[in-house]
Write a protein that holds these residues in place. Structure first.
Motif, PDB file in Angstrom:
ATOM      1  N   LEU A  39      10.640  -0.273  -9.569  1.00  0.00           N
ATOM      2  CA  LEU A  39       9.256   0.375 -10.243  1.00  0.00           C
ATOM      3  C   LEU A  39       9.071   1.572 -10.063  1.00  0.00           C
ATOM      4  CD1 LEU A  39       6.984  -3.021  -9.872  1.00  0.00           C
ATOM      5  CD2 LEU A  39       8.107  -1.983 -12.090  1.00  0.00           C
ATOM      6  N   THR A  40       9.926   2.277  -8.905  1.00  0.00           N
ATOM      7  CA  THR A  40       9.573   3.495  -8.577  1.00  0.00           C
ATOM      8  C   THR A  40       9.490   4.609 -10.013  1.00  0.00           C
ATOM      9  OG1 THR A  40      10.577   3.477  -6.457  1.00  0.00           O
ATOM     10  CG2 THR A  40      10.386   5.626  -7.568  1.00  0.00           C
ATOM     11  N   GLY A  41       8.636   5.485 -10.195  1.00  0.00           N
ATOM     12  CA  GLY A  41       8.475   6.390 -11.247  1.00  0.00           C
ATOM     13  C   GLY A  41       7.801   5.846 -12.409  1.00  0.00           C
ATOM     14  N   GLU A  88      13.156  -8.560 -12.704  1.00  0.00           N
ATOM     15  CA  GLU A  88      14.518  -7.520 -12.295  1.00  0.00           C
ATOM     16  C   GLU A  88      14.798  -6.377 -13.353  1.00  0.00           C
ATOM     17  OE1 GLU A  88      16.953 -11.091 -10.160  1.00  0.00           O
ATOM     18  OE2 GLU A  88      17.811 -10.125 -11.944  1.00  0.00           O
ATOM     19  N   LEU A  89      15.498  -5.420 -12.921  1.00  0.00           N
ATOM     20  CA  LEU A  89      15.350  -4.151 -13.588  1.00  0.00           C
ATOM     21  C   LEU A  89      16.529  -4.567 -14.774  1.00  0.00           C
ATOM     22  CD1 LEU A  89      15.321  -0.954 -13.820  1.00  0.00           C
ATOM     23  CD2 LEU A  89      17.283  -0.938 -12.462  1.00  0.00           C
ATOM     24  N   GLY A  90      16.030  -4.191 -16.026  1.00  0.00           N
ATOM     25  CA  GLY A  90      16.938  -4.499 -16.942  1.00  0.00           C
ATOM     26  C   GLY A  90      16.646  -5.501 -17.788  1.00  0.00           C
ATOM     27  N   THR A  91      15.774  -6.414 -17.416  1.00  0.00           N
ATOM     28  CA  THR A  91      15.373  -7.872 -17.986  1.00  0.00           C
ATOM     29  C   THR A  91      14.085  -7.676 -18.618  1.00  0.00           C
ATOM     30  OG1 THR A  91      14.573  -8.616 -15.900  1.00  0.00           O
ATOM     31  CG2 THR A  91      16.811  -8.949 -16.418  1.00  0.00           C
ATOM     32  N   LEU A 133      -9.642 -12.423  -8.188  1.00  0.00           N
ATOM     33  CA  LEU A 133      -9.162 -12.267  -6.919  1.00  0.00           C
ATOM     34  C   LEU A 133      -8.934 -10.899  -6.362  1.00  0.00           C
ATOM     35  CD1 LEU A 133      -6.743 -15.177  -7.054  1.00  0.00           C
ATOM     36  CD2 LEU A 133      -8.835 -15.496  -6.272  1.00  0.00           C
ATOM     37  N   LEU A 134      -8.730 -10.302  -5.445  1.00  0.00           N
ATOM     38  CA  LEU A 134      -8.508  -9.166  -4.910  1.00  0.00           C
ATOM     39  C   LEU A 134      -7.155  -9.321  -4.256  1.00  0.00           C
ATOM     40  CD1 LEU A 134      -9.497  -6.397  -5.489  1.00  0.00           C
ATOM     41  CD2 LEU A 134     -10.470  -6.279  -3.273  1.00  0.00           C
ATOM     42  N   VAL A 135      -5.991  -8.823  -4.594  1.00  0.00           N
ATOM     43  CA  VAL A 135      -4.561  -9.158  -3.867  1.00  0.00           C
ATOM     44  C   VAL A 135      -3.846  -7.929  -3.882  1.00  0.00           C
ATOM     45  CG1 VAL A 135      -4.401 -11.344  -4.900  1.00  0.00           C
ATOM     46  CG2 VAL A 135      -3.497  -9.539  -6.099  1.00  0.00           C
ATOM     47  N   ARG A 136      -2.955  -7.762  -2.758  1.00  0.00           N
ATOM     48  CA  ARG A 136      -2.026  -6.803  -2.278  1.00  0.00           C
ATOM     49  C   ARG A 136      -0.854  -7.041  -2.266  1.00  0.00           C
ATOM     50  NH1 ARG A 136      -4.209  -2.960   2.443  1.00  0.00           N
ATOM     51  NH2 ARG A 136      -3.781  -1.280   0.846  1.00  0.00           N
ATOM     52  N   SER A 137       0.044  -6.059  -2.802  1.00  0.00           N
ATOM     53  CA  SER A 137       1.359  -6.362  -2.962  1.00  0.00           C
ATOM     54  C   SER A 137       2.002  -4.967  -2.755  1.00  0.00           C
ATOM     55  CB  SER A 137       1.858  -7.231  -3.991  1.00  0.00           C
ATOM     56  OG  SER A 137       3.274  -7.320  -4.154  1.00  0.00           O
ATOM     57  N   GLU A 138       3.197  -4.906  -1.984  1.00  0.00           N
ATOM     58  CA  GLU A 138       4.049  -3.799  -1.915  1.00  0.00           C
ATOM     59  C   GLU A 138       5.058  -3.794  -3.172  1.00  0.00           C
ATOM     60  OE1 GLU A 138       7.490  -1.948   0.657  1.00  0.00           O
ATOM     61  OE2 GLU A 138       5.981  -3.163   1.530  1.00  0.00           O
ATOM     62  N   PRO A 149      -5.914   5.483  -8.002  1.00  0.00           N
ATOM     63  CA  PRO A 149      -4.755   6.054  -8.976  1.00  0.00           C
ATOM     64  C   PRO A 149      -5.399   6.626 -10.241  1.00  0.00           C
ATOM     65  CG  PRO A 149      -4.703   3.774  -9.021  1.00  0.00           C
ATOM     66  CD  PRO A 149      -5.399   4.107  -7.981  1.00  0.00           C
ATOM     67  N   ALA A 150      -4.877   7.839 -10.570  1.00  0.00           N
ATOM     68  CA  ALA A 150      -5.228   8.335 -12.072  1.00  0.00           C
ATOM     69  C   ALA A 150      -4.265   7.824 -12.804  1.00  0.00           C
ATOM     70  CB  ALA A 150      -5.132   9.985 -11.874  1.00  0.00           C
ATOM     71  N   HIS A 151      -4.776   8.057 -14.051  1.00  0.00           N
ATOM     72  CA  HIS A 151      -3.911   7.460 -15.303  1.00  0.00           C
ATOM     73  C   HIS A 151      -2.558   7.827 -15.189  1.00  0.00           C
ATOM     74  CE1 HIS A 151      -3.127   5.793 -19.408  1.00  0.00           C
ATOM     75  NE2 HIS A 151      -2.383   6.929 -19.605  1.00  0.00           N
ATOM     76  N   SER A 152      -2.023   9.049 -14.694  1.00  0.00           N
ATOM     77  CA  SER A 152      -0.683   9.442 -14.714  1.00  0.00           C
ATOM     78  C   SER A 152      -0.175   9.006 -13.072  1.00  0.00           C
ATOM     79  CB  SER A 152      -0.649  10.852 -15.043  1.00  0.00           C
ATOM     80  OG  SER A 152      -1.343  11.612 -14.033  1.00  0.00           O
ATOM     81  N   THR A 153      -0.766   8.555 -12.373  1.00  0.00           N
ATOM     82  CA  THR A 153      -0.291   8.395 -10.833  1.00  0.00           C
ATOM     83  C   THR A 153       1.064   7.653 -10.871  1.00  0.00           C
ATOM     84  OG1 THR A 153      -2.384   8.527  -9.992  1.00  0.00           O
ATOM     85  CG2 THR A 153      -0.679   7.579  -8.617  1.00  0.00           C
ATOM     86  N   PRO A 154       2.228   7.953 -10.624  1.00  0.00           N
ATOM     87  CA  PRO A 154       3.724   7.070 -10.704  1.00  0.00           C
ATOM     88  C   PRO A 154       3.545   6.422  -9.440  1.00  0.00           C
ATOM     89  CG  PRO A 154       4.154   9.448  -9.740  1.00  0.00           C
ATOM     90  CD  PRO A 154       2.592   9.525 -10.329  1.00  0.00           C
ATOM     91  N   VAL A 155       4.482   5.249  -9.553  1.00  0.00           N
ATOM     92  CA  VAL A 155       4.825   4.434  -8.139  1.00  0.00           C
ATOM     93  C   VAL A 155       5.546   5.295  -7.355  1.00  0.00           C
ATOM     94  CG1 VAL A 155       5.815   2.460  -7.490  1.00  0.00           C
ATOM     95  CG2 VAL A 155       4.536   2.370  -9.526  1.00  0.00           C
ATOM     96  N   GLU A 156       5.590   5.192  -6.108  1.00  0.00           N
ATOM     97  CA  GLU A 156       6.537   5.881  -5.221  1.00  0.00           C
ATOM     98  C   GLU A 156       7.046   4.852  -4.370  1.00  0.00           C
ATOM     99  OE1 GLU A 156       4.935   9.220  -3.268  1.00  0.00           O
ATOM    100  OE2 GLU A 156       4.467  10.279  -4.790  1.00  0.00           O
ATOM    101  N   PRO A 157       8.180   4.867  -3.679  1.00  0.00           N
ATOM    102  CA  PRO A 157       8.612   3.985  -2.665  1.00  0.00           C
ATOM    103  C   PRO A 157       7.691   3.534  -1.502  1.00  0.00           C
ATOM    104  CG  PRO A 157      10.531   5.506  -3.049  1.00  0.00           C
ATOM    105  CD  PRO A 157       9.063   5.917  -3.932  1.00  0.00           C
TER     106      PRO A 157
END
Length: 219
Positions: free
Chosen positions: A157-159, A216-219, A147-152, A185-193
């Protein structure tokens, strides 16, 4: 969620029983009243005799408040018409359809309706798509195995590097739309908001992808 299924054959009845057992509100439609015999006596959902593209029948089944519509009748034409009615007239958020003739796949694709072709995969694939409904496929390949799926991406996950989502043989980041522009994205491309990411994902790995996105963050 409320799921309306057009077609109470082997695929439709099996899917309905599975969803009802999970606590979903299931409404079945079939033009043959005797097809109800495929449902167990303890089935908690509803059955409506009639055509899945009849507005009167659809409204009796509660389509105006449906979260999903699944067309699995024995005819491609019926599935196309009923799926299109659910999507365009009633604006049902999730519309899925089974297809027998792969040459008709372009018709569904132009309508924005994900399809399932193989008998073997029908119930499993539709169930997976409903379960992971916020990962609605943009495209399906083969018999629905990929499947090809898209999600925000969620803010926590920023950074992180986008390639951290790649799982060999299961998940691959193939594109990100950022500020209205698309890039590979390149190998080093970071997530941005606000990043909207396109994943190529094996159907069997949808749960794993959802785990990445819901974690969730931290889990």
């Amino acid at each position: 969620m409320r799921v309306i299924i057009a077609g109470c054959g082997r695929a439709g009845s099996t899917l309905a029983v599975q969803l009802a057992a999970e606590g979903h509100d299931v409404r079945l439609i079939d033009r043959m009243p005797k097809s109800r015999r495929l449902l167990p006596a303890a089935f908690s959902g509803q059955f409506h005799a009639g055509n899945g593209y009849s507005r009167a029948i659809l409204e009796a089944a509660g389509i105006e408040h449906a979260d999903a519509f699944v067309a699995v009748t024995t005819g491609d034409n019926s599935n196309i018409v009923s799926a299109r009615t659910a999507k365009e007239t009633y604006r049902v958020p999730i519309v899925l359809a089974r297809i027998y003739d792969p040459r008709r796949a372009d018709i569904y694709r132009e309508l924005g309706i994900p399809t399932i072709a193989s008998v073997r995969w029908t119930v499993h694939q539709i169930h997976q798509m409903l379960l992971h409904r916020h990962l609605t496929p943009e495209l399906t390949f083969g018999n629905g195995e990929t499947l090809l799926v898209r999600s925000e991406l969620p803010p926590y996950l920023t950074g992180r590097r986008l390639t951290e989502f790649d799982v060999d043989g299961e998940i691959r980041v193939v594109e990100v739309t950022r500020a209205g522009r698309s890039l590979v994205p390149a190998h080093s491309t970071p997530v941005e908001p606000g990043d909207l990411v396109t994943f190529a994902v094996a159907a069997t790995a949808l749960g794993r992808l959802r785990g990445f996105l819901d974690k969730e963050l931290g889990t």
